[in-house]
Design an enzyme around this catalytic site. Sequence first.
Site, mmCIF file in Angstrom:
data_model
loop_
_atom_site.group_PDB
_atom_site.id
_atom_site.type_symbol
_atom_site.label_atom_id
_atom_site.label_comp_id
_atom_site.label_asym_id
_atom_site.label_seq_id
_atom_site.Cartn_x
_atom_site.Cartn_y
_atom_site.Cartn_z
ATOM 1 C CE1 TYR A 1 7.425 80.286 34.728
ATOM 2 C CE2 TYR A 1 7.936 80.521 36.959
ATOM 3 C CZ TYR A 1 7.334 81.021 36.008
ATOM 4 O OH TYR A 1 6.382 82.112 36.046
ATOM 5 C CB SER B 1 8.624 84.761 38.023
ATOM 6 O OG SER B 1 8.094 83.717 39.091
#
Length: 681
Positions: A571, A558
């Site tokens: 995250y 990501s």
Amino acid sequence: MTSVPQPEVDALLERSNRLGSDPRNTNYAGGNTSAKGTAVDPVTGTGTELMWVKGSGGDLGTLTGAGLAVLRLDRLRALAGVYPGVDREDEMVAAFDYCLHGRGGAAPSIDTAMHGLVDAPHVDHLHPDSGIALACAADGEALTKECFGDTVVWVPWRRPGFQLGLDIAAVKRANPRAVGCILGGHGITAWGSTSQECEENSLSIIRTAEEYLRRRGRAEPFGPPLDGYGALPAALRRERAAALAPLLRGLASQDRPQVGHFSDDPVVLDFLARAEHPRLAALGTSCPDHFLRTKVRPLVLDLPPTVPLEEAAARLRELHQEYRAEYAAYYGRHATPDSPAMRGADPAIVLIPGVGMFSYGRDKQTARVAGEFYINAVNVMRGAEAVSSYRPIEESEKFRIEYWELEEAKLRRMPQPKPLATRVALVTGAGSGIGRAIAHRLVAEGACVVVADLDAERAGVVAEELGGPDRAVAVAVDVTSEEQIAAAFAAAVLAFGGVDLVVNNAGISISKPLLETTARDWDLQHGIMARGSFLVSREAARVMTEQGMGGDIVYIASKNGVFAGPNNIAYGATKADQAHQVRLLAAELGGHGIRVNGINPDGVVRGSGIFAGGWGAQRAAVYGVEESELGAFYAQRTLLKQEVLPEHVANAVFALTGGDLSHTTGLHIPVDAGVAAAFLR
């Protein structure tokens, strides 16, 4: 000659589909059917005698009108007058093109002459196990006479072609009571005055031969049980098959990569448990359709299934080297200066007593069908040994067909393989969103895909979307479980032979400020993505190193692995963990030819399971926008002002694995439409 309007062509197709859908009648893509009649020539306006016949490469069970070749009978039969003799009979195949009616439909097959020269309105040529058993028996001619009397006539072995058509036509003329023939070493041909009569004659030959073999055959044609070679219990044999599959696929792919198929069909297990299986397997298959798919003989492990796995693996490596040497010698014995080059010396069929059969091909369907053909061959051996002894055609004849210029031309006509042909991919989190898009792109580029997802139902839906078991299979897997990951890879190697490409995509996301983030939130994020990716990559590396064929591991990381945003500690940290796993594994696995790369998406809202599961609402609240506008919001903060979709991430996976970046490893590709703060440096 009666007229053949469309209803009669439909009757030919219906007959073909009925015959081809029953494996007792013929094998996949084997055999052909025809009908003759009169249709109006649009040029002259007069009736013209035509023949409709299954074209080259089609399958009777699924035959449609587009698969029929249409030829003028007057021109086809006139070829007998210019036939230059058996030594030049291959020239007649090109001459069929001059007999086509109009555009002619499908390309005529090598068996076209058989159908055209036989004086009957309807003709079937089939490869039933029972008929081939008689055709491959040592005293097949006498057995045919005993079984059928004068209604079915023996035709000695001859390679398919124009001369065989002349031979069968002569046999029919000389035997007016005959309804068909047994073709030595090959199959059966039947005829009739109507489509129904022809089909009835075909089925009568097949069922009469079945009954004859059952009634007259001895109880144990493969000999007594071989001590210690019986089938392992189902769970144990599949466990052992999964353990051996990567090694075997690597051995079978020495010349070119192959896709594999595993079968523990009772027919194979019983054959391998009997004393005569080494002798019979060494004789090889006989029907041309069989050995063109299975090669002249299989590789057979000569150890019982209870030996230690390491001993079996070592012996398989030895046998593989012997097989390659023997195949090269076979080629050397029979090749002439104008023979095509040897296509490869690896086996197409590997038999493991007590476990089952591994078959290999350029794609899953080819591998599966090769295994089905070998089961046909075992049935043929059983029938022949039950009433006589199995005697396949001579090795030299097998070579003439395997390295036939007409077969070589057929191979040259095949379309170029897609970039990911023969690659087997496993994608985690593939039941929705990015993972689903990746699975679709990989299959579109020729790969076989294992759709792995926590939700078994969603995984199954995606696998069906991708075309079913010859292209994709579904497995339910929790990537935090070592046992479930091992089971998923076992399912992959049993389905397709091995694994070449793994995409770590499974994940969840929780958006909370630091003080609201619980230890459970942290552990859940890291358990699925950081730990899960590690476990999946570890199992992938085990399979890939055992195969010895290299491979690709791709992490869907990501932008958040390099960009620090608010309310994102769990995250972002786990994505950074994944990003460094890419670097670490690229450094460690490069010596095995395994490339490890990553992709850093951002703002993939549409179709995303993560965003739909609450992450979208949380991030929308952070940024003060409506959840329905989140994708547009992310797009406006990028340099390109474009929304990122799951398909764009899938494109990046293909770019990394499709072949053009063959020397790239340890790379992260941003797929974020341009986020300057996340530029890699």
